[in-house]
Design a protein around this motif. Structure first.
Motif, short mmCIF file in Angstrom:
data_model
loop_
_atom_site.label_atom_id
_atom_site.label_comp_id
_atom_site.label_asym_id
_atom_site.label_seq_id
_atom_site.Cartn_x
_atom_site.Cartn_y
_atom_site.Cartn_z
N ALA A 50 58.71 21.54 19.81
CA ALA A 50 58.39 20.70 20.97
C ALA A 50 57.54 19.53 20.51
CB ALA A 50 57.63 21.52 22.03
N SER A 51 57.77 18.37 21.11
CA SER A 51 57.09 17.16 20.67
C SER A 51 55.81 16.91 21.47
CB SER A 51 58.03 15.97 20.81
OG SER A 51 58.38 15.78 22.18
N GLN A 52 54.87 16.25 20.81
CA GLN A 52 53.66 15.75 21.46
C GLN A 52 53.14 14.58 20.63
OE1 GLN A 52 52.12 14.75 23.85
NE2 GLN A 52 51.18 16.58 24.75
N HIS A 53 52.50 13.66 21.33
CA HIS A 53 51.96 12.47 20.70
C HIS A 53 50.44 12.53 20.77
CE1 HIS A 53 51.75 8.25 19.45
NE2 HIS A 53 50.82 8.09 20.40
N VAL A 54 49.76 12.15 19.69
CA VAL A 54 48.30 12.21 19.64
C VAL A 54 47.76 10.93 19.02
CG1 VAL A 54 46.29 13.45 18.76
CG2 VAL A 54 48.34 14.72 19.41
N TRP A 55 46.70 10.44 19.64
CA TRP A 55 45.96 9.30 19.08
C TRP A 55 44.63 9.79 18.56
CZ3 TRP A 55 41.52 6.88 21.69
CH2 TRP A 55 41.01 5.78 20.98
N THR A 56 44.37 9.53 17.29
CA THR A 56 43.06 9.87 16.70
C THR A 56 42.29 8.57 16.49
OG1 THR A 56 44.15 9.88 14.53
CG2 THR A 56 43.79 12.00 15.59
N PRO A 57 41.13 8.43 17.11
CA PRO A 57 40.45 7.13 17.15
C PRO A 57 39.75 6.73 15.87
CG PRO A 57 39.21 8.78 18.38
CD PRO A 57 40.48 9.43 17.98
N ASP A 58 39.15 7.70 15.18
CA ASP A 58 38.39 7.36 13.98
C ASP A 58 38.19 8.64 13.17
OD1 ASP A 58 36.50 8.75 15.45
OD2 ASP A 58 35.29 7.01 15.91
N GLY A 59 37.59 8.50 12.02
CA GLY A 59 37.34 9.66 11.20
C GLY A 59 38.62 10.33 10.74
N VAL A 60 38.52 11.61 10.42
CA VAL A 60 39.68 12.38 10.01
C VAL A 60 39.69 13.67 10.81
CG1 VAL A 60 38.42 13.41 8.07
CG2 VAL A 60 40.91 13.41 8.06
N TYR A 61 40.88 14.05 11.29
CA TYR A 61 41.06 15.28 12.06
C TYR A 61 42.04 16.19 11.33
CZ TYR A 61 38.66 13.37 16.15
OH TYR A 61 37.71 12.86 17.01
N TYR A 62 41.87 17.50 11.52
CA TYR A 62 42.70 18.48 10.84
C TYR A 62 43.39 19.37 11.86
CZ TYR A 62 40.26 17.10 6.61
OH TYR A 62 39.76 16.38 5.56
N ASP A 63 44.68 19.56 11.67
CA ASP A 63 45.44 20.47 12.51
C ASP A 63 44.95 21.89 12.25
OD1 ASP A 63 47.45 22.25 13.49
OD2 ASP A 63 48.94 20.65 13.38
N PHE A 64 44.47 22.56 13.29
CA PHE A 64 43.91 23.90 13.12
C PHE A 64 44.96 24.87 12.57
CE2 PHE A 64 42.82 28.17 14.46
CZ PHE A 64 41.47 28.25 14.18
N PHE A 65 46.22 24.69 12.93
CA PHE A 65 47.26 25.64 12.55
C PHE A 65 47.83 25.37 11.15
CE2 PHE A 65 47.31 25.43 17.21
CZ PHE A 65 47.13 26.77 17.52
N THR A 66 47.98 24.11 10.80
CA THR A 66 48.61 23.79 9.52
C THR A 66 47.64 23.29 8.47
OG1 THR A 66 49.05 21.46 10.07
CG2 THR A 66 50.66 23.11 10.82
N GLY A 67 46.46 22.84 8.88
CA GLY A 67 45.50 22.28 7.95
C GLY A 67 45.77 20.84 7.56
N ARG A 68 46.82 20.25 8.08
CA ARG A 68 47.16 18.87 7.72
C ARG A 68 46.12 17.90 8.26
NH1 ARG A 68 52.76 15.60 9.29
NH2 ARG A 68 52.09 13.58 8.46
N ALA A 69 45.80 16.87 7.47
CA ALA A 69 44.79 15.88 7.85
C ALA A 69 45.45 14.67 8.49
CB ALA A 69 44.00 15.44 6.62
N TYR A 70 44.76 14.10 9.49
CA TYR A 70 45.23 12.90 10.19
C TYR A 70 44.10 11.88 10.27
CZ TYR A 70 49.15 15.82 11.68
OH TYR A 70 50.25 16.62 11.70
N GLY A 71 44.33 10.70 9.73
CA GLY A 71 43.38 9.62 9.85
C GLY A 71 43.55 8.87 11.16
N PRO A 72 42.81 7.78 11.35
CA PRO A 72 42.93 7.01 12.59
C PRO A 72 44.34 6.49 12.81
CG PRO A 72 40.99 6.35 11.33
CD PRO A 72 41.79 7.23 10.44
N GLY A 73 44.78 6.58 14.08
CA GLY A 73 46.11 6.06 14.40
C GLY A 73 46.87 6.95 15.35
N SER A 74 48.15 6.70 15.51
CA SER A 74 49.02 7.46 16.40
C SER A 74 49.91 8.39 15.58
CB SER A 74 49.89 6.51 17.23
OG SER A 74 49.09 5.73 18.11
#
Length: 720
Positions: free
Chosen positions: A552-576
């Motif tokens: 299933a799809s979902q869109h996320v905007w991360t404003p700053d810093g770095v965020y990590y997917d709790f389930f996969t551990g993948r890192a996401y920087g600022p952006g969509s």
């Protein structure tokens, strides 16, 4: 004249804070000093202000407001009351086209998007609250038959400082108190005629199927009503013959146990409490105490009337004597045998729109009455009812009503829940999965994931066999996915309860729209599908079904810093970012650098003592989080009986440093020692601590189980 009060001809102005001014107009100079449901404190807070009166006009200036009043003999008008609010021009009567929305009193019957009422927050930078019909409250009770003719408005001016706007609201209208901690746990509720044995069996099934449970809600079948009538002495004696007959049933209101189903209420309540489960009863109070009720004789005696008269008195929530007799006769016997709180299910405004002698709806006053009644015996008040408008934030929690089971409704609820914080509503409890509609296991899973990371995880449904919301009855894959969500709720409870305290102390919502933290970022207004859950968590529940590939799809905007997917551990920087989520996963992102306080899974998440603190940390800029603890049930937290622990994480070269700094007076029942477990995820290698403990490394996560330490001891742990 009292400081902060300025009178000018037929108007009175009250400077409350630098960004809040009250404006009253009365031809008779009859200004209101009493409280209302909205206004709990109008005390001037000591801010600087400037007053410039002339023969024709009055100017008031603070650091946030410039207000001009030029009387024209017609009360407040666009030409007589105007100025600058939120950095722009404002005139009395202006319509705010940029309001960010608030909430609704109920979602009854909603199965998709609905337009909400205005909220406090606006991109215009101002808000006007009209309290002209606010009912005076004197000596703790509302005054009836008061004909208010004055205009009474409150001007909020805050620009883009939305947090300041909320703090100002709580200053004038009252803080959001901490709910009893167990109310943040897992609830089971269903409109179904359960017997005593069946209710106890369900409690056991939660443990057997590895799901947590904190609250058992018994819907209206706990008492007698027409749809469960049996032709026996018990039912004949308790059959209602008088009332409004909502939906063809005279028995919605009831206060006599249905002993055909629950022969020994005390035994049931004792058994539930023995398992650590709290019990709430549904209550539709609109018909009051009628002559067929067991408590009727005691009630009539409290009212000074003869029980043998058989008179059925109208439910009169505005009558202090009536409500005192009602609480003492109907609710006290239930409370004394162990009922913990009541779900006030008022739906009768279509019959009785207002409290007699007022223009006040019933819900705000009912919520106050039930909340205050359940205070005492060393406990916080507890309420569960529909929303009564701004001011009702003082009586959590709130029930959103009977919604449809549709993807559109879930999608709306996510946005609606975060948006509701714009009026100070912090604690919505929804019917997880929807109250009515078709059976849809996948939808139920996604709704459960949303509820698990909201203020209340409450399963409930209508009287339909196929909609029993026990999560292990929806298929193997669905059960596993919901178990994951329930377990996460339990593990995150220390963090969630800390957010609840921050809502009380700092006025910061547990669930906040993105623009509260990022008011200058346009993206913050364009992503209502996600919300901030405190400083460390960003959540975007999945609200669409899986595609043919099972994702299933979902869109996320991360404003700053770095965020990590709790389930996969993948890192996401600022952006969509676009996510493709299997059934058991959804975008649950943890901010790097901020330590997250957690606990091992426990089946009674809302009452378990935190004997082992789990600290989870991902790589990122240095950050910190405050863990908050208290006894979970009393109001002693308002007097400083709590323990806070500052948790900080930072990098020193290749090393990771975690600081643990407890402070505060402590609380009754606080353990004197605790164990610590560190979980470091995404650092790319195994890390070893400079303290003794068991260390393991698996799937990119270092786990360090430290020994037991005095709970007040400061610790600095370096891992290399």
């Amino acid at each position: 004249m009292e400081q902060g009060i300025i009178c000018f001809e037929n108007a009175r102005f009250s400077v409350i804070t630098e960004n809040l001014i009250r404006c009253e107009y009365s031809e008779s100079h009859s200004f209101l000093d009493a409280q209302t449901s909205f206004a709990a404190c109008r005390r001037y807070n000591g801010c600087e202000y400037y007053v410039n009166p002339t023969e024709e006009s009055l100017e008031i200036r603070t650091g946030e407001v410039r207000l001009i009043y030029r009387p024209d003999g017609s009360g407040f008008t666009a030409g007589s009351l105007y100025g600058e609010l939120g950095g722009g021009a404002w005139h009395f009567g202006d319509k705010d086209e940029k309001n960010l929305g608030g909430t609704l009193s109920t979602l009854d019957g909603v199965d998709g998007y609905r337009k909400v009422d205005d909220g406090l927050l606006s991109r215009s930078g101002w808000f006007v609250f009209d309290d002209s019909e606010g009912v005076p409250i004197e000596d703790g009770w509302l005054k009836t038959n008061v004909n208010r003719r004055e205009t009474d408005i409150y001007l909020f001016s805050y620009g883009r400082d939305y947090k300041k706007a909320l703090k100002t609201l709580f200053y004038v209208s009252g803080k959001v108190p901490l709910p009893r901690k167990y109310m943040l746990g897992s609830w089971y509720s269903r409109w179904w005629p359960y017997t005593e044995e069946e209710l106890l069996a369900i409690a056991g099934e939660y443990d057997e199927n590895d799901f947590p449970l904190d609250i058992m809600v018994i819907d209206m079948d706990w008492h007698h009503h027409d749809w469960k009538y049996r032709d026996n002495e018990e039912c004949r004696r308790h059959k209602a013959t008088y009332g409004y007959g909502h939906a063809g049933n005279l028995g919605w209101t009831g206060y006599s146990w249905n002993r055909n189903l629950i022969p020994e209420p005390q035994r049931l309540l004792d058994a539930m409490h023995g398992r650590g489960i709290h019990v709430a009863l549904n209550d539709h109070p609109h018909d009051g105490i009628r002559s067929h009720e067991d408590c009727y004789p005691a009630f009539m005696e409290e009212m000074g009337l003869a029980p043998e008269s058989g008179v059925n008195l109208e439910f009169d929530v505005g009558n202090r004597r009536y409500m005192g007799a009602f609480m003492k006769s109907a609710l006290s016997p239930l409370k004394e045998i162990g009922v913990d709180f009541f779900w006030v299910d008022w739906q009768q405004d279509y019959v009785k729109p207002y409290i007699k002698g007022t223009r006040m709806r019933h819900i705000p006053w009912l919520n106050r009455c039930y909340y205050e009644y359940t205070r005492g015996d060393g406990k916080r008040g507890a309420s569960y009812s529909r929303w009564g408008g701004i001011g009702d934030q003082k009586y959590p929690m709130h029930f959103s009503g009977d919604t449809g089971s549709t993807w559109e409704c879930l999608r709306f609820e996510v946005e609606f829940t975060a948006q509701s914080s714009n009026v100070g509503l912090m604690y919505w409890g929804h019917d997880t999965g929807g109250f009515f509609g078709e059976r849809n296991p996948e939808l139920y899973v996604r709704w459960t994931q949303f509820s698990a990371f909201s203020a209340c995880l409450r399963a409930h449904s209508e009287r339909a066999k196929e909609l029993d919301r026990r999560p292990w009855k929806w298929g193997d894959a669905e059960t596993k996915a919901m178990r994951t969500a329930y377990h996460l709720r339990s593990r995150f409870m220390p963090y969630l309860y800390s957010l609840a305290y921050s809502a009380y102390e700092d006025g910061l919502p547990m669930i906040a729209p993105m623009y509260l933290e990022y008011p200058e970022r346009e993206e913050a207004y364009e992503n209502p599908q996600q919300y901030r859950l405190g400083p460390a968590v960003l959540c975007a529940p999945v609200t669409v079904p899986c595609a043919a590939n099972g994702l299933a799809s979902q869109h996320v905007w991360t404003p700053d810093g770095v965020y990590y997917d709790f389930f996969t551990g993948r890192a996401y920087g600022p952006g969509s970012h676009d996510f493709a989520c299997p059934l058991a996963e959804f975008p649950l992102l943890i901010r790097g650098g901020v330590p997250v306080p957690m606990q091992p899974y426990t089946a009674r998440m809302g009452s378990a003592i935190l004997k082992e603190l789990v600290i989870r940390l991902y790589p990122g800029e240095a950050g910190e989080c405050i863990l908050y603890e208290d006894d979970g049930i009393s109001e002693a937290y308002q007097n400083g009986q709590w323990l806070k622990t500052r948790l900080a994480g930072r990098r020193e070269g290749e090393a990771v440093v975690i600081e643990i700094e407890p402070f505060g007076d402590g609380y009754a029942g606080m353990p004197q020692t605790r164990r610590y477990t560190l979980e470091l995820v995404g650092f790319g290698r195994a890390l070893s601590p400079d303290h003794d403990g068991e260390t393991s490394f698996e799937d990119g996560k270092t786990t360090v189980r430290l020994g037991e330490y005095p709970i007040r001891e400061n610790l600095v742990i370096t891992l290399r």
